[in-house]
Design an enzyme around this catalytic site. Structure first.
Site, mmCIF file in Angstrom:
data_model
loop_
_atom_site.group_PDB
_atom_site.id
_atom_site.type_symbol
_atom_site.label_atom_id
_atom_site.label_comp_id
_atom_site.label_asym_id
_atom_site.label_seq_id
_atom_site.Cartn_x
_atom_site.Cartn_y
_atom_site.Cartn_z
ATOM 1 N N ARG A 14 0.810 -1.217 0.000
ATOM 2 C CA ARG A 14 0.000 0.000 0.000
ATOM 3 C C ARG A 14 0.840 1.264 0.000
ATOM 4 N NH1 ARG A 14 -3.910 -0.043 5.240
ATOM 5 N NH2 ARG A 14 -2.470 0.727 6.770
ATOM 6 N N LYS A 58 12.339 0.078 3.746
ATOM 7 C CA LYS A 58 12.997 -0.589 4.877
ATOM 8 C C LYS A 58 11.934 -1.378 5.635
ATOM 9 C CE LYS A 58 13.481 0.136 9.062
ATOM 10 N NZ LYS A 58 13.292 -1.291 9.448
ATOM 11 N N PRO A 59 11.887 -2.696 5.392
ATOM 12 C CA PRO A 59 10.890 -3.492 6.120
ATOM 13 C C PRO A 59 11.315 -3.676 7.577
ATOM 14 C CG PRO A 59 12.251 -4.929 4.762
ATOM 15 C CD PRO A 59 12.726 -3.509 4.512
ATOM 16 N N ALA A 60 10.367 -4.106 8.390
ATOM 17 C CA ALA A 60 10.683 -4.380 9.797
ATOM 18 C C ALA A 60 11.717 -5.503 9.873
ATOM 19 C CB ALA A 60 9.414 -4.781 10.531
ATOM 20 N N GLY A 70 3.772 2.448 11.805
ATOM 21 C CA GLY A 70 4.391 1.905 13.015
ATOM 22 C C GLY A 70 3.864 2.645 14.227
ATOM 23 N N GLU A 104 1.040 6.421 9.400
ATOM 24 C CA GLU A 104 -0.032 5.559 9.924
ATOM 25 C C GLU A 104 0.464 5.059 11.266
ATOM 26 O OE1 GLU A 104 -2.816 5.315 8.575
ATOM 27 O OE2 GLU A 104 -2.516 5.736 6.444
ATOM 28 N N ARG A 150 -8.547 -10.488 14.607
ATOM 29 C CA ARG A 150 -7.832 -10.488 13.328
ATOM 30 C C ARG A 150 -6.362 -10.215 13.623
ATOM 31 N NH1 ARG A 150 -7.457 -5.647 9.610
ATOM 32 N NH2 ARG A 150 -6.685 -6.461 7.625
ATOM 33 N N CYS A 193 -3.210 -2.156 14.163
ATOM 34 C CA CYS A 193 -3.483 -0.813 14.694
ATOM 35 C C CYS A 193 -4.978 -0.539 14.688
ATOM 36 C CB CYS A 193 -2.720 0.245 13.919
ATOM 37 S SG CYS A 193 -2.920 0.085 12.159
ATOM 38 N N GLU A 198 -2.147 0.903 23.502
ATOM 39 C CA GLU A 198 -2.494 -0.133 22.535
ATOM 40 C C GLU A 198 -2.103 -1.493 23.131
ATOM 41 O OE1 GLU A 198 -0.450 0.782 18.885
ATOM 42 O OE2 GLU A 198 -2.166 0.156 17.700
ATOM 43 N N SER A 254 -10.712 -2.125 6.701
ATOM 44 C CA SER A 254 -9.636 -2.059 5.700
ATOM 45 C C SER A 254 -10.153 -2.462 4.330
ATOM 46 C CB SER A 254 -8.499 -2.998 6.100
ATOM 47 O OG SER A 254 -8.053 -2.657 7.387
#
Ligand code: ADP
Length: 488
Positions: free
Chosen positions: A170, A185-187, A239, A261, A289, A295, A392, A452
């Site tokens: 996305r 840069k992925p986690a 994140g 986000e 889910r 988030c 959270e 979503s």
């Protein structure tokens, strides 16, 4: 573990290239980084660990490719995305298994994420050819007002571990559609899916340098020089809110276009006239889910006092019956949390609520002796001062509190620094619309536990973020508006 054999697992893992992808080449990192299976704690793979200098090499590649990519015909950009959508759909089983292995979610949910994640490529393949401006006469006459849309320029994307595919597509989808090049840069916890994805994009015809991927254990040290580099024009991040705040501060230096986000604290409000069957189904979806690690996860159940007992009992029954286990096993509905720190956080939030007087209807404990499993948990009579109402939870815990009047329910729902999504259950259209207008969130689900959708604008207000992903709004985040005044 019927169905998924060890041979199948090693086939999928061995298909993943584990280097850095810079300028169309796979290169070694400065070291390697281990990727764990959260359901066993075992190492699945070692991937390249990029140094900060290699992060800047990736930016060099994105900068070098920017001009040509922006000049590439929109139809060609769109068709590459369309091809990538088709390849992802064909290889759905491989991508689903990869996500289940590195992130832990049950396979059916991972398959759902492939459908959802691939759809961003299809949606933005269609958007690529619909980028347009305006032409108008100035109110005072004479001058003509021409507006045009142009790609903002090289983008830096930082993605989280909870949706390893969709959080990438996305951002990559709209960037490519708009004509932007990108460094992703992925986690560090779940880099394998992004590595497989960039390989697939190359196969779909993406030119060198348009998408670059750097995996690293040094997220902060690698990211900051990229963000402060004057050649970068945009940052997009999904994140936590604290990290988002840091990135916004860093972005101020070059006045970057920013999409954030961030965290959520979603209220799930059940009114007295709600259809309780729908409310319980919606609660399972909104809470469970992705093992509660979303988030958008319902974080606070705010239930009218006249139905709270029945709602709590039914939710506890359903959650207590859910099958916890490795995501690759048949019938499993709840996988592990991502790591030991996540289990620790959830455990201490539950202990805090119980200390303050909450009652455990089901769960409230860890499961098994390896991996990071936590039982689906329902708590009632949770005092509003409990830590889990302001933070959270990011796990399978549903705390319930009650309200008496609509005004009180809405006030409670809005009593948070976050504003991503809210869920409301009522059979009254008037109440639904009134509540939707009053909730201080970017998204509202009415009588549904999931919002979503690639065709809808996803995003939050307040500390939940800036900007929208998906929908008609999604591509705007990657475009600048230029106005040209023309004297006639
Ligand atoms: P979570 O708590 O869900 O892991 P984070 O916000 O810590 O969320 O991580 C989301 C992404 O941000 C990951 O890719 C992580 O590596 C990255 N990240 C974390 N800290 C920083 C930082 N200081 N600068 C840049 N990226 C960061």
């Amino acid at each position: 573990m019927a169905g998924i054999t060890a041979a199948r697992i090693s086939e999928v893992l061995s298909g993943v290239r584990t280097g850095l992808f810079i300028g169309g080449e796979w290169v070694a990192g400065a070291g390697t980084l281990a990727v764990e299976d959260p359901s066993t704690g075992e190492v699945l793979a070692e991937v390249a660990d990029a140094s900060p200098a290699q992060g800047l090499l990736a930016l060099d590649a994105a900068v070098a490719a920017q001009k040509d990519w922006a000049a590439t015909d929109p139809r060609v950009r769109g068709e590459i995305l369309r091809k990538a959508f088709e390849l992802l759909t064909q290889r759905a089983e491989d991508f689903a298994l990869l996500m289940t292995l590195e992130m832990g979610k049950p396979l059916p949910e991972a398959r759902g994420e492939v459908t959802y994640g691939a759809e961003f490529f299809r949606w933005f393949s269609e958007e690529a050819v619909r980028i347009a401006g305006r032409y108008a006469t100035a109110p005072s006459g004479g001058t003509r007002l021409l507006t045009m849309k142009q790609p903002v320029g090289p983008v830096f994307a930082i993605t989280p571990w909870n949706f390893p595919l969709a959080m990438g597509t996305r951002k990559i989808g709209p960037a490519l559609a708009a004509g932007c090049t990108i460094v992703v840069k992925p986690a560090e916890l779940t880099p394998l899916t992004t590595l497989a994805l960039v390989d697939l994009l190359t196969e779909a015809g993406l030119p060198a340098g348009v998408v670059n991927v750097v995996t690293t254990s040094k997220a902060a040290a690698l990211s900051e020089p990229i963000i402060r580099d004057p050649r970068l024009r945009k940052i997009t991040f999904t994140g936590s809110t604290p990290v988002g705040r840091t990135l916004i501060e860093q972005s101020a230096q070059q006045v970057l276009k920013v999409s954030m986000e961030l965290g959520g604290n979603a209220p799930f409000v059940v009114f007295e006239d709600a259809n309780l069957d729908r409310a319980v189904d919606g609660a399972i979806l909104a809470k469970m889910r992705n093992i509660g690690e979303a988030c958008t996860a319902a974080n606070r159940f705010i239930v009218h006092e006249s139905v709270a007992q029945e709602f709590g009992a039914r939710l506890a029954q359903r959650m207590g019956d859910m099958v916890v286990g490795r995501g690759i096993e048949d019938d499993v509905q709840v996988g592990p949390l991502i790591n030991a720190a996540a289990v620790q956080k959830v455990s201490s939030l539950v202990a805090d609520a119980v200390d303050h007087g909450a009652k455990v209807l089901t769960g409230g404990r860890t499961v098994g002796d390896r991996g990071y499993f936590y039982a689906p948990t329902v708590l009632t009579e949770v005092p509003r001062t409990a830590g889990m109402f302001s933070q959270e939870i990011f796990g399978p815990v549903a705390p319930i509190t009650t309200f008496a009047t609509d005004a009180e329910g809405i006030e409670l729902a809005n009593d948070t620094e976050f504003g991503l999504v809210a869920y409301a259950f009522t059979e009254s259209l008037t109440r639904a619309l009134t509540v939707a207008e009053r909730l201080e969130t970017g998204m509202v689900g009415i009588n549904q536990g999931i919002v979503s959708n690639p065709a809808a604008p996803f995003g939050g207000v307040k500390a939940s973020g800036i900007g929208r992903e998906g929908g008609l709004e999604g591509i705007e985040e990657y475009l600048e508006t230029k106005y040209v005044g023309i004297a006639l």
